[in-house]
Design an enzyme around this catalytic site. Structure first.
Site, PDB file in Angstrom:
ATOM      1  N   CYS A 178       5.965  37.601  18.423  1.00 18.03           N
ATOM      2  CA  CYS A 178       7.094  37.549  16.807  1.00 18.03           C
ATOM      3  C   CYS A 178       6.174  39.242  16.496  1.00 18.03           C
ATOM      4  O   CYS A 178       6.715  38.638  15.707  1.00 18.03           O
ATOM      5  CB  CYS A 178       6.744  36.554  16.092  1.00 18.03           C
ATOM      6  SG  CYS A 178       7.024  35.099  16.991  1.00 18.03           S
ATOM      7  N   HIS A 214       6.536  37.852   6.744  1.00 18.54           N
ATOM      8  CA  HIS A 214       7.200  36.656   7.898  1.00 18.54           C
ATOM      9  C   HIS A 214       8.085  35.802   7.575  1.00 18.54           C
ATOM     10  O   HIS A 214       8.965  35.790   8.528  1.00 18.54           O
ATOM     11  CB  HIS A 214       6.008  36.574   8.542  1.00 18.54           C
ATOM     12  CG  HIS A 214       6.022  36.344  10.151  1.00 18.54           C
ATOM     13  ND1 HIS A 214       6.449  37.180  11.045  1.00 18.54           N
ATOM     14  CD2 HIS A 214       5.909  35.540  11.453  1.00 18.54           C
ATOM     15  CE1 HIS A 214       6.770  36.322  12.026  1.00 18.54           C
ATOM     16  NE2 HIS A 214       6.136  35.694  12.192  1.00 18.54           N
ATOM     17  N   HIS A 260      15.064  34.200  13.067  1.00 17.15           N
ATOM     18  CA  HIS A 260      14.015  34.749  13.583  1.00 17.15           C
ATOM     19  C   HIS A 260      14.278  35.681  15.380  1.00 17.15           C
ATOM     20  O   HIS A 260      13.819  35.414  16.191  1.00 17.15           O
ATOM     21  CB  HIS A 260      12.667  34.102  14.246  1.00 17.15           C
ATOM     22  CG  HIS A 260      10.830  34.166  14.800  1.00 17.15           C
ATOM     23  ND1 HIS A 260      10.878  35.984  14.724  1.00 17.15           N
ATOM     24  CD2 HIS A 260       9.678  33.846  14.226  1.00 17.15           C
ATOM     25  CE1 HIS A 260       9.740  36.151  15.429  1.00 17.15           C
ATOM     26  NE2 HIS A 260       9.158  34.843  14.712  1.00 17.15           N
TER      27      HIS A 260
END
Lengths: 399, 426
Positions: free
Chosen positions: B176, B316, B353
């Site tokens: 990620c 994030h 995401h």
């Protein structure tokens, strides 16, 4: 504030191939008087011959059984070999050095669960709603941890967990080019002073039908009993014989290595990578540009994949361009290691230079030499794309 | 430090072009209108059946045409579009002539291919496990399209050809954090002086039944399917996981000196990068937030910026119970009392995401936050987590000018990368 570039030196070598585990087994390979015996399994994955993994005691570098269980063979092999490199560099138990060490791993993907995939296609044969069947089977059959064993960046993740290498963690992908870019990037950063010490490498497992599937999509694999690297033209298949192999290197700036009194294997004088069309001698022109500034080597370690036409072209180019150098096709004794191929060649070069080895022919048709290796050139030409070279010398000889 | 160098005497790295695709749409204008308007791109999945799955929503990108249905084609197509947009904004035409750094998802064969090969294998009576049977089929007839679709180097190869980048492109995955790592590699290359410009691209078009189920089995995904646009709710008490999504972003990086010399418009500066790996666990972060804290501090130090000089934090903010808690811990450790006056919002509340692409998509949004004078909100913030007392710019955008942004990316495998971006120096 641009300072003079830093020398980049090799201070640690971790290596595992079908020839054995660790440095000693491979030092003897590059200093022997005769070509080593091929270690080949022609039968298990027939019609594809492969170079198998040697016997490895994983606990030597991955002491916790729990850690071993979280990985499959590909990640285990990488984590194990990274540990060998750290130990070889004398950094295994240096917590500070590991916590500030940069890491670049050249990775493919981990093993798929062959039993689950086989079960799913078998059940789907007589099922009229395959997508729903797939959902149900994946939900019930997939082991959650297996996902992590398949993830590309989890080889690096496991190296962090097992060996505490945490300065940074980057995973490069893209077949052979991943290994070339990994070394090129670590080299560039150390040279520019952006990094002082780095762990770089990759691993490859040949005993994987799910990976044979990738190569076989363009019929790239050799079929039938394995033949010597440069002699596969008349054989069925594409010529590649895969090898289970891994190589990790500890690269440091010379200052960093000398400050801690680390023995130096060799100096990495240049690393280059490029890509592009390959027809009409364009690939050869590119290779020529990459090596034109490199001092003439006495040893060329070619990572030729075995792919028939491409390997013949590489051999012809190297013989013509560097006629005095001893050309050695190391994939003949290790197999093709894909992402690990380029680091593997550099590891072998570092061992040969340190030992001032007179490297024996590694494949049929290679000329014997009496010259010790003082300067080595490593090549890797991707079986589909990407080319890389590295120049190493015993004492430093930057172009 | 001169006009063109930073506090360490290194070349300043400017952004001169940006492109973006997400579930919110195609291009910067549409994306920013939706993002600043607090609109969600999360929807019910139509790509594959989900009625028997616990998660049935995602932020997939369905509006890009691809010649073949697979993750490689979609990831490439999005990367091509965002790169075209970025180069147009940078007013660069012709050969790019700089290195390419691409964050791309690890890709495997599609199940549709496996089923097709299984059928062909049955027709010829092939034996063995699934792949041994497929290989028997391939020995009779090669499949170059399949081959290209399962090579990790395909996307960067095609981008390199199309935009004529220089040298061997890097394809990377730091989970990620990948998008941020791609940008970091571009910054490093320019600071090394080996290039005046770098193309940094991140793309992820890899949502499939198997990828969804894999994350689902790790209990990472939200199961609050109804309504889909409400599922991603970072920093709330009832957050229960992230929402898988797709997208891509491209940033054209140039040394400020060469960008200025050619009269390019400067969209912002990538002032600092930080990274640090975590050895605690394969999917969980160190409970003390140590590596995340070190990453943020390193990025700030690299930028030569004191914590209290940060104007806005692009979190994030995945909406998983663990990330949001750990991220708050890390931020409060680094920023202390100053955190109370720094707005922190999560783009993922709207776009989900985007995994490999997230770091770069959120860098583009961070730069647009500075150039627009508007802070994008964290939507779905109805039940704040009392343990996370952040100013998350709840639910509605805020007009506020900021000149420095921290963007965080934390991922599986102990990956942490942070970027500090600043407005063009006066």
């Amino acid at each position: 504030m641009k300072s003079a570039p830093h020398d980049v030196v090799v201070t640690g070598v971790g290596i595992v191939t079908c020839q054995g585990v660790g440095r000693a087994a491979h030092e003897s390979l590059v200093t022997a008087t005769e070509a080593p015996q091929a270690v080949v399994d022609n039968a298990t994955y027939a019609p594809y011959p492969i170079h198998p993994l040697p016997e490895v005691d994983w606990s030597e570098q991955i002491p916790r059984r729990g850690d071993q269980r979280q990985m499959d063979q590909w990640q285990r092999l990488g984590v194990f070999t990274a540990g060998l490199a750290l130990a070889d560099a004398g950094l295994k138990d240096d917590a500070d050095a590991c916590a500030t060490m940069d890491m670049i791993v050249a990775a493919g993907g981990g093993e798929r669960d062959l039993a689950v995939d086989t079960l799913i296609i078998d059940e789907a044969a007589n099922h009229n709603d395959r997508e729903r069947l797939l959902n149900q089977k994946l939900m019930t059959e997939l082991r959650p941890t297996l996902f992590l064993a398949q993830l590309s960046n989890l080889m690096a993740g496991n190296i962090s967990i097992v060996h505490k290498v945490t300065g940074s963690s980057r995973t490069f992908m893209g077949e052979e080019s991943a290994g070339i870019s990994a070394v090129e990037t670590a080299y560039g950063r150390i040279r520019a002073g952006q990094s002082t010490h780095a762990l770089v490498g990759g691993a490859h497992v040949a005993e994987r039908p799910d990976m044979h599937f990738v190569f076989e999509a363009i019929n790239a694999l050799a079929q039938g009993d394995r033949r010597s690297l440069w002699d596969r033209g008349g054989q069925a298949g594409g010529g590649i014989v895969l090898g289970s192999a891994a190589a990790f290197l500890v690269l440091e700036s010379r200052e960093h290595a000398e400050a801690r009194g680390a023995p130096i294997y060799a100096v990495l004088d240049a690393v280059g990578g490029d890509r592009g069309p390959r027809g009409d001698g364009i690939m050869e022109d590119r290779l020529a540009r990459m090596i034109e500034t490199v001092p003439e080597p006495d040893l060329v370690l070619s990572g030729a994949s075995g792919l028939i036409d491409l390997s013949a072209r590489e051999r012809h180019f190297l013989q013509k361009t560097l006629p005095k150098a001893a050309l050695r096709g190391y994939s003949n004794v290790t197999g093709h290691g894909l992402e690990a191929q380029f680091p593997l060649g550099i590891a072998l070069a570092a061992l040969a230079l340190k030992a001032k080895g007179v490297v024996p022919p590694l494949a049929d048709g290679e000329r014997k030499t009496t010259r010790q290796a003082n300067r080595a050139l490593v090549t890797t030409i991707g079986y589909v794309r990407g080319e890389g070279i590295a120049a190493l010398s015993a004492t430093g000889d930057r172009p | 430090m001169t006009r063109f160098t930073d506090h360490q005497g290194r070349p300043l790295v400017a952004v001169t072009g940006m492109g973006i695709v997400s579930s919110l749409g195609r291009g910067k204008a549409d994306n920013w209108a939706a993002l600043s308007g607090g609109r969600s791109g999360i929807h019910r999945i139509t790509r594959f059946p989900t009625d028997d799955l616990s998660t049935r929503i995602a932020g997939t990108v369905e509006f890009i045409e691809v010649p073949l249905i697979n993750a490689t084609e979609l990831s490439y197509a999005m990367a091509r579009e965002t790169t075209e947009e970025a180069l147009a904004q940078a007013a660069l035409s012709g050969d790019f002539d700089g290195p390419l750094f691409l964050a791309a998802p690890p890709i495997e064969a599609e199940w549709a291919s496996r089923f097709a090969y299984a059928d062909m294998a049955r027709a010829i009576g092939a034996e063995g496990n699934a792949y041994e049977r497929f290989n028997a089929v391939l020995r009779e007839r090669a499949d170059p399209d399949l081959h290209q679709s399962v090579l990790f180097g395909t996307i960067s190869e095609r981008l390199a050809d199309r935009f004529v980048t220089r040298g061997l492109p890097v394809t990377l995955s730091t989970a990620c954090a990948s998008g941020a790592t791609a940008i970091q590699l571009g910054v490093e290359a320019i600071r090394q002086g080996r290039t005046d410009r770098a193309l940094t691209v991140a793309t992820d078009g890899s949502v499939s039944a198997e990828s969804l189920i894999r994350f689902s089995l790790l209990s990472a995904l939200s199961t609050q399917n109804e309504p889909p646009e409400r599922a991603s709710r970072p920093f709330t008490r009832d957050r229960d996981g992230f929402v898988l999504a797709e997208g891509a972003a491209t940033l054209v990086l140039e040394s400020l000196e060469s960008a200025t010399a050619r009269g390019a418009t400067i969209l912002g500066i990538i002032a600092g990068c930080g990274e640090k790996a975590d050895h605690f666990h394969r999917t969980r972060s160190s409970p003390d937030g140590g590596p995340a804290i070190a990453t943020i501090r390193e990025a700030l130090a690299d930028a030569g910026l004191a914590p209290d000089a940060v104007g806005y934090i692009n979190a994030h903010g995945t909406s998983t119970p663990e990330n949001d808690k750990m991220e708050y811990l890390a931020l409060s450790s680094v920023f202390g009392d100053a955190l109370a006056s720094i707005p922190v919002s999560s783009n993922k509340s709207m776009i989900g995401h985007t995994l490999t692409a997230a770091g770069a998509i959120e860098a583009v949004f961070s730069l647009m936050t500075m150039t627009s004078g508007t802070l994008p909100p964290t939507i779905n913030h109805d039940v704040p987590d009392p343990a996370i007392p952040l100013d998350v710019v709840p639910n509605v955008k805020r007009d506020q000018t900021v000149t420095s942004v921290l963007s965080n990316s934390f991922g599986f495998g102990g990956q942490n990368a942070c970027l500090v971006m600043m407005a063009e120096p006066a």
